[in-house]
Design a protein around this motif. Structure first.
Motif, PDB file in Angstrom:
ATOM      1  N   ALA B  64     -37.220   5.946 -54.534  1.00 58.95           N
ATOM      2  CA  ALA B  64     -35.974   5.218 -54.209  1.00 58.95           C
ATOM      3  C   ALA B  64     -36.218   3.725 -54.014  1.00 58.95           C
ATOM      4  CB  ALA B  64     -35.363   5.807 -52.938  1.00 58.95           C
ATOM      5  N   GLY B  65     -37.384   3.236 -54.400  1.00 55.26           N
ATOM      6  CA  GLY B  65     -37.713   1.815 -54.229  1.00 55.26           C
ATOM      7  C   GLY B  65     -36.776   0.901 -55.005  1.00 55.26           C
ATOM      8  N   PRO B  66     -36.676  -0.364 -54.591  1.00 58.47           N
ATOM      9  CA  PRO B  66     -35.712  -1.263 -55.228  1.00 58.47           C
ATOM     10  C   PRO B  66     -36.194  -1.853 -56.550  1.00 58.47           C
ATOM     11  CG  PRO B  66     -36.860  -2.410 -53.478  1.00 58.47           C
ATOM     12  CD  PRO B  66     -37.393  -1.013 -53.485  1.00 58.47           C
ATOM     13  N   VAL B  67     -37.473  -1.633 -56.884  1.00 58.29           N
ATOM     14  CA  VAL B  67     -38.035  -2.285 -58.067  1.00 58.29           C
ATOM     15  C   VAL B  67     -39.106  -1.392 -58.695  1.00 58.29           C
ATOM     16  CG1 VAL B  67     -39.795  -3.576 -56.757  1.00 58.29           C
ATOM     17  CG2 VAL B  67     -38.917  -4.540 -58.835  1.00 58.29           C
ATOM     18  N   TYR B  68     -39.313  -1.527 -60.023  1.00 60.99           N
ATOM     19  CA  TYR B  68     -40.392  -0.782 -60.695  1.00 60.99           C
ATOM     20  C   TYR B  68     -41.703  -1.491 -60.377  1.00 60.99           C
ATOM     21  CZ  TYR B  68     -37.546   2.425 -63.390  1.00 60.99           C
ATOM     22  OH  TYR B  68     -36.720   3.447 -63.755  1.00 60.99           O
ATOM     23  N   TYR B  69     -42.361  -1.029 -59.330  1.00 61.35           N
ATOM     24  CA  TYR B  69     -43.570  -1.698 -58.857  1.00 61.35           C
ATOM     25  C   TYR B  69     -44.833  -0.957 -59.294  1.00 61.35           C
ATOM     26  CZ  TYR B  69     -47.212  -3.064 -55.538  1.00 61.35           C
ATOM     27  OH  TYR B  69     -48.394  -3.461 -54.980  1.00 61.35           O
ATOM     28  N   ASN B  70     -44.790   0.389 -59.239  1.00 57.45           N
ATOM     29  CA  ASN B  70     -45.981   1.196 -59.523  1.00 57.45           C
ATOM     30  C   ASN B  70     -46.491   1.037 -60.950  1.00 57.45           C
ATOM     31  OD1 ASN B  70     -46.793   3.102 -57.188  1.00 57.45           O
ATOM     32  ND2 ASN B  70     -44.577   3.013 -57.133  1.00 57.45           N
ATOM     33  N   ILE B  71     -45.597   0.666 -61.858  1.00 54.81           N
ATOM     34  CA  ILE B  71     -46.008   0.467 -63.251  1.00 54.81           C
ATOM     35  C   ILE B  71     -47.121  -0.588 -63.310  1.00 54.81           C
ATOM     36  CG2 ILE B  71     -44.239  -1.266 -63.790  1.00 54.81           C
ATOM     37  CD1 ILE B  71     -43.827   0.084 -66.479  1.00 54.81           C
ATOM     38  N   LEU B 105     -55.006   0.128 -50.067  1.00 58.55           N
ATOM     39  CA  LEU B 105     -54.541  -0.869 -49.087  1.00 58.55           C
ATOM     40  C   LEU B 105     -53.923  -2.078 -49.807  1.00 58.55           C
ATOM     41  CD1 LEU B 105     -54.494  -1.215 -45.999  1.00 58.55           C
ATOM     42  CD2 LEU B 105     -56.587  -2.541 -46.191  1.00 58.55           C
ATOM     43  N   LEU B 106     -54.558  -2.467 -50.922  1.00 55.69           N
ATOM     44  CA  LEU B 106     -54.023  -3.588 -51.714  1.00 55.69           C
ATOM     45  C   LEU B 106     -52.647  -3.235 -52.271  1.00 55.69           C
ATOM     46  CD1 LEU B 106     -57.170  -4.843 -53.660  1.00 55.69           C
ATOM     47  CD2 LEU B 106     -55.862  -6.120 -51.969  1.00 55.69           C
ATOM     48  N   GLN B 107     -52.522  -1.985 -52.764  1.00 54.84           N
ATOM     49  CA  GLN B 107     -51.225  -1.535 -53.285  1.00 54.84           C
ATOM     50  C   GLN B 107     -50.167  -1.562 -52.177  1.00 54.84           C
ATOM     51  OE1 GLN B 107     -50.129   2.118 -56.011  1.00 54.84           O
ATOM     52  NE2 GLN B 107     -50.084   2.753 -53.873  1.00 54.84           N
ATOM     53  N   LEU B 113     -45.163  -6.858 -49.587  1.00 53.92           N
ATOM     54  CA  LEU B 113     -44.705  -8.183 -50.018  1.00 53.92           C
ATOM     55  C   LEU B 113     -43.402  -8.088 -50.813  1.00 53.92           C
ATOM     56  CD1 LEU B 113     -48.126  -9.805 -50.987  1.00 53.92           C
ATOM     57  CD2 LEU B 113     -46.725 -10.316 -48.985  1.00 53.92           C
ATOM     58  N   VAL B 114     -43.302  -7.036 -51.647  1.00 55.09           N
ATOM     59  CA  VAL B 114     -42.058  -6.821 -52.420  1.00 55.09           C
ATOM     60  C   VAL B 114     -40.898  -6.599 -51.452  1.00 55.09           C
ATOM     61  CG1 VAL B 114     -40.872  -5.215 -53.986  1.00 55.09           C
ATOM     62  CG2 VAL B 114     -43.178  -5.949 -54.507  1.00 55.09           C
ATOM     63  N   LEU B 115     -41.132  -5.761 -50.438  1.00 59.17           N
ATOM     64  CA  LEU B 115     -40.076  -5.470 -49.456  1.00 59.17           C
ATOM     65  C   LEU B 115     -39.726  -6.723 -48.653  1.00 59.17           C
ATOM     66  CD1 LEU B 115     -41.204  -1.956 -48.190  1.00 59.17           C
ATOM     67  CD2 LEU B 115     -39.307  -2.472 -49.693  1.00 59.17           C
ATOM     68  N   MET B 116     -40.736  -7.554 -48.418  1.00 57.89           N
ATOM     69  CA  MET B 116     -40.510  -8.822 -47.709  1.00 57.89           C
ATOM     70  C   MET B 116     -39.579  -9.711 -48.542  1.00 57.89           C
ATOM     71  SD  MET B 116     -43.757 -10.629 -46.125  1.00 57.89           S
ATOM     72  CE  MET B 116     -43.707 -11.599 -44.701  1.00 57.89           C
ATOM     73  N   PHE B 117     -39.810  -9.706 -49.865  1.00 50.45           N
ATOM     74  CA  PHE B 117     -38.982 -10.487 -50.781  1.00 50.45           C
ATOM     75  C   PHE B 117     -37.530 -10.013 -50.725  1.00 50.45           C
ATOM     76  CE2 PHE B 117     -37.106 -10.969 -55.036  1.00 50.45           C
ATOM     77  CZ  PHE B 117     -37.195 -12.351 -55.177  1.00 50.45           C
ATOM     78  N   ARG B 122     -40.896  -4.553 -42.476  1.00 46.95           N
ATOM     79  CA  ARG B 122     -41.013  -4.527 -41.016  1.00 46.95           C
ATOM     80  C   ARG B 122     -42.464  -4.802 -40.657  1.00 46.95           C
ATOM     81  NH1 ARG B 122     -37.136   0.521 -41.329  1.00 46.95           N
ATOM     82  NH2 ARG B 122     -38.947   1.455 -42.243  1.00 46.95           N
ATOM     83  N   PHE B 123     -42.677  -5.935 -40.027  1.00 49.39           N
ATOM     84  CA  PHE B 123     -44.041  -6.324 -39.673  1.00 49.39           C
ATOM     85  C   PHE B 123     -44.255  -6.170 -38.177  1.00 49.39           C
ATOM     86  CE2 PHE B 123     -47.303  -9.364 -38.454  1.00 49.39           C
ATOM     87  CZ  PHE B 123     -48.309  -9.007 -39.327  1.00 49.39           C
ATOM     88  N   PRO B 124     -45.330  -5.587 -37.683  1.00 44.82           N
ATOM     89  CA  PRO B 124     -46.457  -5.005 -38.424  1.00 44.82           C
ATOM     90  C   PRO B 124     -46.275  -3.507 -38.698  1.00 44.82           C
ATOM     91  CG  PRO B 124     -47.002  -5.058 -36.104  1.00 44.82           C
ATOM     92  CD  PRO B 124     -45.590  -5.558 -36.223  1.00 44.82           C
ATOM     93  N   GLY B 125     -45.094  -2.950 -38.332  1.00 40.14           N
ATOM     94  CA  GLY B 125     -44.860  -1.504 -38.437  1.00 40.14           C
ATOM     95  C   GLY B 125     -45.212  -0.904 -39.788  1.00 40.14           C
ATOM     96  N   ASP B 126     -44.794  -1.583 -40.876  1.00 38.86           N
ATOM     97  CA  ASP B 126     -45.046  -1.039 -42.216  1.00 38.86           C
ATOM     98  C   ASP B 126     -46.534  -0.949 -42.527  1.00 38.86           C
ATOM     99  OD1 ASP B 126     -42.467  -0.544 -42.855  1.00 38.86           O
ATOM    100  OD2 ASP B 126     -42.121  -2.428 -43.898  1.00 38.86           O
TER     101      ASP B 126
END
Lengths: 285, 161
Positions: B64-71, B105-107, B113-117, B122-126
């Protein structure tokens, strides 16, 4: 083919650029209420397998539950007899109240807004990532499900439909960061917006600082979002913070439904706003 | 090829399934990430990258993410797996567990960062409640998966020699 690409690094760069363009366009794709043509085969194939997994899970857990239920059945029976006696007397009193309510409704000529047609569905899968709270149910457009319809259980609100396919639908759970449901505090009738919070809690926003909200207050749907009729339980107030000079309270809720355990849900077939119906019609053309 | 397609479909279905027994404290390990990394490790960077992109694309469809990120993220993880496989000789399962932890961890940081955009991070919860626990789980399961694969390979080789 891979060898060919390995030799021609330009193709790799071109692929990455194309993928980049696709990713930049993807928010538009993600927001549409229906799956796109290229998404449908993947969704159908994987959801079909997940339905099978779900069936295995339900069968296994039912068998286990039957076995577990047999343990301590005598004590349970005694307790239920006692409870039955108590409930009988309560029912008599409630029947009287209900008939009084019916008479008053007749007098006021108010339509019972909670009566909405619904369909029962099973959850067959959850979101593959940990970042979003969504679930897939085994009913879709062919069962009359449309985006923005509310999803509940007998305990309370679960979420709302965000994307539909002919036989499957995606439910955005109430705990997701993108979820927003119009809610009202039962005791004070203050209205706000319930959104997903950190972990398994929810947050109730836009409750004015002068509201006399307190821990343990029940929050219900207000019916202002068009997805839910008023009066369905969303959660209970767990913590209220009232920062100095702030305009609104900071309110934490515990959802009434245990979202990680829910398996069967009811989709409320609330009438859809014209813009969503129009979008769906345009997509079918 | 057909067996691979079946394996991929089952893997993707299992990732989001309610039957998944590896969910600990509500955290779901990323089996696709582990599979893509190991695929890159044993089959090279280009194959790893493209398989990663393909699987990431399907994960994006199901999420349900807002963007195709995993690709993108899975492409780089597959590609990186290939490069690591070429550079390191017999590195051992502990190092791979550490590397899978790092890429996971990098992923996670990338998703943050995408969610921040989009203004919903939610920092630092996420990072504390999602990215780090998931990376640990991925690292542990990835290390075990590597150990099992290499053990099986060694068994096969010793049977033939």
């Amino acid at each position: 083919m891979f060898r060919f690409i390995a030799i021609n690094k330009k193709i790799l760069v071109a692929f990455l650029l194309l993928a980049g363009v696709f990713v930049l366009l993807s928010p538009e794709i993600k927001e549409t209420p229906r799956y796109f043509l290229f998404e449908k085969p993947f969704v159908s194939a994987i959801n079909l397998i997940q339905s099978g997994f779900g069936l295995i899970f339900i069968q296994t857990s039912t068998t286990w539950d039957i076995y577990a239920d047999l343990i301590g059945v005598k004590e349970e029976n005694q307790r239920l007899i006692e409870e039955n006696k108590r409930l009988r007397s309560e029912t008599a009193s409630l029947k009287e109240k209900a008939s009084a309510y019916d008479r008053l409704i007749q007098l006021l000529k108010v339509k019972d807004s909670i009566h909405v047609d619904y369909t029962v569905a099973s959850i067959i899968a959850k979101d593959p990532t940990n970042w979003y709270s969504s679930a897939v149910i085994n009913k879709g457009e062919e069962d009359g499900i449309r985006p923005n319809m509310g999803v509940i259980t007998e305990d309370g609100v679960v979420g709302r439909i965000v994307k539909t396919a002919p036989h499957y639908s995606r439910v955005l759970l109430v705990s997701d960061r993108y979820s927003a449901i119009a809610g009202a505090i039962q005791r004070t009738q203050d209205e706000g917006i319930v959104v997903g919070g950190e972990g398994r809690v929810l947050m109730l926003h836009y409750i004015m600082i002068d509201s006399e909200i307190q821990d343990g207050d029940v929050v219900l749907t207000s019916g202002m979002d068009g997805a839910f009729p008023p009066g369905i339980v969303i959660g209970t107030v767990n913590r209220v913070e009232s920062p100095k000079n702030a305009l609104f309270h900071s309110i934490e809720l515990i959802p009434e439904v245990s979202l990680s355990k829910v398996r069967e849900v009811m989709v409320l077939k609330t009438p859809q706003p014209p813009e969503i119906e129009m979008l769906l019609k345009e997509d079918t053309k | 090829m057909f067996a691979w397609a079946i394996f991929v479909l089952l893997l993707l279905a299992f990732q989001g399934s309610i039957l998944n027994p590896f969910v600990i404290g509500g955290i779901r390990p990323d089996f696709v990430l582990i599979a893509v990394y190991l695929f890159g490790l044993f089959h090279g960077d280009i194959k790893g990258g493209f398989i990663g992109a393909a699987l990431g694309f399907i994960v994006d469809i199901l999420s349900a993410g807002p963007v195709y990120y995993n690709i993108f993220s899975k492409f780089f993880i597959g590609y990186l797996g290939g490069i690591i496989g070429r550079w390191l000789q017999n590195p051992g399962y502990l190092l791979h567990a550490g590397l899978i932890f790092t890429v996971s961890l990098l992923q996670g940081t990338g998703i943050f960062l995408v969610l921040m955009f989009f203004g919903v991070a939610r920092f630092p919860g996420d990072l504390v409640s999602i990215a780090i626990p998931q990376s640990i789980l991925d690292g542990v399961l990835g290390g075990i998966a590597y150990l099992l694969i290499t053990y099986r390979r060694r068994e096969t080789i010793s049977r033939w020699t």
